[in-house]
Structure formats: structure tokens, C-alpha cells
Write a protein that holds these residues in place. Structure first.
Motif, PDB file in Angstrom:
ATOM      1  N   VAL A  89      11.389  -0.905 -12.767  1.00 46.94           N
ATOM      2  CA  VAL A  89      10.702  -2.194 -12.631  1.00 46.94           C
ATOM      3  C   VAL A  89       9.336  -1.992 -12.002  1.00 46.94           C
ATOM      4  O   VAL A  89       8.341  -2.598 -12.417  1.00 46.94           O
ATOM      5  N   HIS A  90       9.244  -1.121 -10.996  1.00 49.56           N
ATOM      6  CA  HIS A  90       7.955  -0.831 -10.361  1.00 49.56           C
ATOM      7  C   HIS A  90       6.976  -0.219 -11.358  1.00 49.56           C
ATOM      8  O   HIS A  90       5.771  -0.468 -11.286  1.00 49.56           O
ATOM      9  N   GLU A  91       7.491   0.595 -12.280  1.00 51.44           N
ATOM     10  CA  GLU A  91       6.616   1.211 -13.282  1.00 51.44           C
ATOM     11  C   GLU A  91       6.163   0.210 -14.337  1.00 51.44           C
ATOM     12  O   GLU A  91       5.044   0.283 -14.838  1.00 51.44           O
ATOM     13  N   ILE A  92       7.053  -0.743 -14.654  1.00 48.23           N
ATOM     14  CA  ILE A  92       6.774  -1.696 -15.743  1.00 48.23           C
ATOM     15  C   ILE A  92       5.881  -2.841 -15.280  1.00 48.23           C
ATOM     16  O   ILE A  92       4.913  -3.208 -15.943  1.00 48.23           O
TER      17      ILE A  92
ATOM     18  N   GLU B  34       0.815  -1.208   0.000  1.00 41.05           N
ATOM     19  CA  GLU B  34       0.000   0.000   0.000  1.00 41.05           C
ATOM     20  C   GLU B  34       0.853   1.265   0.000  1.00 41.05           C
ATOM     21  O   GLU B  34       0.428   2.311  -0.478  1.00 41.05           O
ATOM     22  N   SER B  35       2.072   1.166   0.522  1.00 39.70           N
ATOM     23  CA  SER B  35       2.972   2.318   0.504  1.00 39.70           C
ATOM     24  C   SER B  35       3.566   2.552  -0.871  1.00 39.70           C
ATOM     25  O   SER B  35       4.086   3.628  -1.159  1.00 39.70           O
ATOM     26  N   GLY B  36       3.492   1.537  -1.744  1.00 43.53           N
ATOM     27  CA  GLY B  36       4.053   1.642  -3.082  1.00 43.53           C
ATOM     28  C   GLY B  36       5.544   1.415  -3.152  1.00 43.53           C
ATOM     29  O   GLY B  36       6.141   1.445  -4.241  1.00 43.53           O
ATOM     30  N   GLN B  37       6.192   1.140  -2.023  1.00 44.45           N
ATOM     31  CA  GLN B  37       7.644   0.984  -1.991  1.00 44.45           C
ATOM     32  C   GLN B  37       8.101  -0.448  -2.254  1.00 44.45           C
ATOM     33  O   GLN B  37       9.228  -0.666  -2.685  1.00 44.45           O
ATOM     34  N   LEU B  38       7.243  -1.420  -1.977  1.00 42.39           N
ATOM     35  CA  LEU B  38       7.627  -2.824  -2.118  1.00 42.39           C
ATOM     36  C   LEU B  38       6.812  -3.484  -3.218  1.00 42.39           C
ATOM     37  O   LEU B  38       5.609  -3.246  -3.364  1.00 42.39           O
ATOM     38  N   LEU B  39       7.493  -4.327  -3.984  1.00 38.49           N
ATOM     39  CA  LEU B  39       6.852  -5.082  -5.054  1.00 38.49           C
ATOM     40  C   LEU B  39       7.205  -6.550  -4.883  1.00 38.49           C
ATOM     41  O   LEU B  39       8.385  -6.913  -4.862  1.00 38.49           O
ATOM     42  N   ARG B  40       6.187  -7.370  -4.752  1.00 38.44           N
ATOM     43  CA  ARG B  40       6.407  -8.812  -4.600  1.00 38.44           C
ATOM     44  C   ARG B  40       6.170  -9.509  -5.931  1.00 38.44           C
ATOM     45  O   ARG B  40       5.136  -9.310  -6.573  1.00 38.44           O
TER      46      ARG B  40
END
Length: 418
Positions: free
Chosen positions: A236-239, A169-175
Motif C-alpha cells: 500500500v505504501h508503494e502504491i 519523513e521516516s517513511g513508516q507512516l502513511l496518512r
């Protein structure tokens, strides 16, 4: 070695004396062993020419410095020094991309120039080795680098299935959960792998610790957690997004890391902040799969900026809750939210306590002090704000509540499975 040996000999001895020990002066015109690049193939590059002048005059130290082995030796040193300079930890932190580009450029230059310069370096044939010197010094690194490049090229052709994408929810972590082809070795606790996302960069491979591994329908599934910290990870978060078409990615690994020894211990204490906890998440995944036969007791401390970040691993926590009800051992998870700069600004997903004023908080402390000084709450202390904590009921699938203190870790167990 030339400076303290060969060049000193040049300064102290005449050409006539040196010709008696230099290999190139022993049998002029004789054939060299097969494959040997010596004086008889590269005579035009020899300086000083061999045999040396048959005089009683000293050759001189400077003649050695300006010789073919001397000049090529300095050039070889320059390549290695540049490679080391751009590989410094400080340089890597300032700009990983510059380090990455220069590292591979200079490694390629090292291979090509090293081969060329070493061949020329040995042109004087002062010592005389039965095989080319370049094979003795550079052969293994050249083969190793060529193998790595070929392997990466092959892995770039393999299709990796991205089966699950979860963003905190913070947008900082991507699993990222990916299924690996059967040709990949099964990962174990604490190992890591390299990831390439062609849309982010066609050449960059970045290492990430494997945060979880399981076998689903006979296929190995591994989990990565990527924090948006640098240029590549932000791309990577954007893609890669939870919704929409799955991006293409490639995996190289798994590879050994010191954290693999975790599973060999009966008692484990793991401390990690943010994505630094991933080796211990892989250990928890190991426990959840009931594979950790040596495990008896473990305390895992995990701090994040936002309490909501823990929800990204809710499935793992739920499996642990179920597993620990049927097996032996004690597992205690210490989850703490540590806001940036140490002061909570009210952002997050709610609070259990929100004491309006310091006066109210101090009255509670005084009350506990009068009853029993050891009972003073020590979940978190703030110099300018009262105690806060977060209570959530959507981390565990069972719906059981989990309290997450907002503040640095102290002597307080958040929740445990016994």
C-alpha cells in the motif's frame, strides 16, 4: 454426545431393543414431513441399515463409531479443528496471508461440506427432527457469511474519494483522508473500518482504526494511519503516494469497538505507541470539532520511533490549540520519540541539547542536585549517552515551538492546552 450416549447404547442393547426407540424403525415406509431429509430419502447412505436386525445380539460400540453419523461427525470435527488451527494468534502473526486464505477457504468448505455432511449425518434418522438438522445448526452462519460476501461485493463497486495523502519523513507512516458516500453511517470515536486496495490485493480487506473524522461541506471525511509493517501494508505504501494519480480503494465500515466508550468519560488517560494511538487521535478529533461535551481533562501519551512522525497530524494539533483557547477543560499531550533499541544514533530532525560528553552532563546533574534534588531533569536518561530532545516549530500552524523528548515517557508534560 454420540460417544457417551448413542454408541454406549449400541454396546449395551440388542437391535430388537434399540428398534423400539430409534425413530427410523418406528414406521418404515411412512412419509416424512415436508422438506425433511430422513431415512426414506437417503436409505442408501444408512449404516447400519435401519431398522436394525431383530436379534438379541448386542449391536456393539464399534458399529456406532463406523456408522454414517459417526464417520460424518469426525469429518465435520476435522473441518472445525483445521479452521481453529489456522486461526491461532501465533499463526496469524507469522503469516496473516496464510491465515486469511485458509480461513476463507475453510469457511467456504465448512459451509459446503457442513451442509452436505450434515444432511448425510442425519441420514440414519435415529432421532427424527421435524426440519432438516442442517438448518438448525448451519442456517444462521450460512446466511451471515453470504450477507458479508454480498455486502463486500457491493462496496467494491462504490467509489471512494481519496482526498489527502501524507507520508511521514521516516517513511513508516502513511496518512489517508477519504470522503465517504452519503450511504455510509457516520463514524464515531474509537471505531474501525476495513480497507481494500485492489492494486495491493483484490481479495484482502484489512481493519484499521479510524484516526479522525469530520464533516466537510456536508460530506463525511475520515482519516486512517497505516504503518508499513507487513507485506500488504508495504505494498500500500508503494502504491499510494502523496503525488501522482490517486489509487482506488474501498471501505467497509465503520464498526463498533471497545474504544467508543472514551467519549463518555470526563477524565481520559490514553497511552499509545506508534499507530496504536489512533483510537485516541479520534478522541482528539472529537475534541477539535467541539463535540466532546463530557470532556474535562485528558492526558494523551504518544510515542514514536522518529520525532518527525508527529508532523503527520499537525493539522489536528493546530485545531486543538485553537479550540482549547475558547472552551473549558484541560488537554495535555505527551509526545515522546523512542528510538529503536533505546539508543538514539543521531538520526532525526535535530536536537535541543547535544551534550558532547558524559562529563559535561554529570556536572549539570551535580549542579541541580546541590540546589534542589527534586530539580534534576528527568526528560530522558540513557546509560551511554546524554540527554537529547527535539524542538520543532512546524507542528503547530501558529509556529509555537514543541519540545519532544527523545526517550521513554516519564513525569514530564511535553506541551499542553489549558
Amino acid at each position: 454426545m454420540h460417544h457417551i450416549g448413542t454408541f454406549v447404547a449400541f454396546e449395551q442393547h440388542s437391535g430388537k431393543e434399540l428398534n423400539k426407540v430409534l425413530n427410523c424403525a418406528q414406521c418404515p415406509g411412512a412419509s416424512m414431513p415436508p422438506g425433511h431429509l430422513g431415512s426414506h430419502q437417503l436409505t442408501s447412505l444408512q449404516f447400519p441399515a435401519c431398522p436394525l436386525p431383530e436379534t438379541d445380539e448386542k449391536v456393539g460400540y464399534l458399529a456406532g463409531v463406523l456408522s454414517t453419523p459417526g464417520i460424518t461427525g469426525y469429518l465435520l470435527m476435522a473441518v472445525i479443528i483445521l479452521l481453529g488451527w489456522f486461526s491461532r494468534p501465533k499463526g496469524r502473526r507469522l503469516s496473516y496471508r496464510v491465515f486469511y486464505a485458509m480461513h476463507h477457504l475453510l469457511v467456504t468448505a465448512w459451509v459446503l461440506l457442513f451442509v452436505l455432511l450434515l444432511v448425510v449425518h442425519a441420514a440414519n434418522d435415529w432421532v427424527g427432527v421435524g426440519v432438516p438438522v442442517v438448518l438448525l445448526i448451519a442456517g444462521l452462519p450460512i446466511l451471515s457469511y453470504a450477507f458479508t460476501r454480498a455486502k463486500r461485493l457491493y462496496l467494491s463497486c462504490l467509489k471512494i474519494e481519496l482526498v489527502k495523502v501524507v507520508r511521514s519523513e521516516s517513511g513508516q507512516l502513511l496518512r489517508l483522508d477519504v470522503d465517504l458516500p452519503r450511504s455510509y453511517r457516520h463514524a464515531t470515536v474509537g471505531e474501525y473500518a476495513y480497507i481494500k486496495v485492489p492494486k495491493a490485493s483484490r481479495t484482502e480487506w484489512h481493519p484499521f482504526t479510524i484516526a479522525g473524522m469530520e464533516v466537510v461541506d456536508g460530506v463525511q471525511r475520515i482519516t486512517f494511519i497505516i504503518m508499513a509493517a507487513g507485506i500488504w501494508t508495504k505494498k500500500v505504501h508503494e502504491i499510494i503516494k502523496p503525488e501522482g494519480d490517486r489509487a482506488v480503494l474501498h471501505i467497509d465500515g465503520p464498526y463498533f469497538a471497545p474504544a467508543v466508550t472514551i467519549q463518555a468519560h470526563e477524565i481520559v488517560v490514553g497511552i499509545g505507541g506508534g499507530v496504536g494511538v489512533t483510537p485516541f487521535l479520534s478522541f482528539l478529533s472529537h475534541i477539535a470539532s467541539d463535540a466532546a461535551s463530557n470532556f474535562k481533562r485528558a492526558h494523551i501519551f504518544w510515542t514514536t520511533r522518529m520525532a518527525s512522525d508527529y508532523k503527520i497530524m499537525s493539522d489536528l494539533f493546530s485545531k486543538l490549540e485553537e479550540r482549547m483557547q475558547t472552551r473549558g477543560g484541560i488537554l495535555v499531550l505527551h509526545l515522546h520519540s523512542v528510538p529503536k533499541d533505546g539508543i538514539w544514533k543521531g538520526d532525526g530532525i535535530g536536537s535541543l541539547f547535544d551534550l558532547a560528553t558524559r562529563h559535561i552532563w554529570q556536572k549539570r546533574v551535580d549542579k541541580f542536585t546541590r540546589k534542589d534534588p527534586t530539580m534534576i531533569p528527568t526528560i530522558a536518561r540513557y546509560p551511554r549517552m546524554p540527554l537529547h530532545a527535539v524542538v520543532v516549530n512546524d507542528i503547530l500552524h501558529s509556529g509555537n515551538q514543541v519540545a519532544i523528548p527523545v526517550g521513554r515517557v516519564c513525569n514530564f508534560s511535553v506541551f499542553g492546552f489549558v
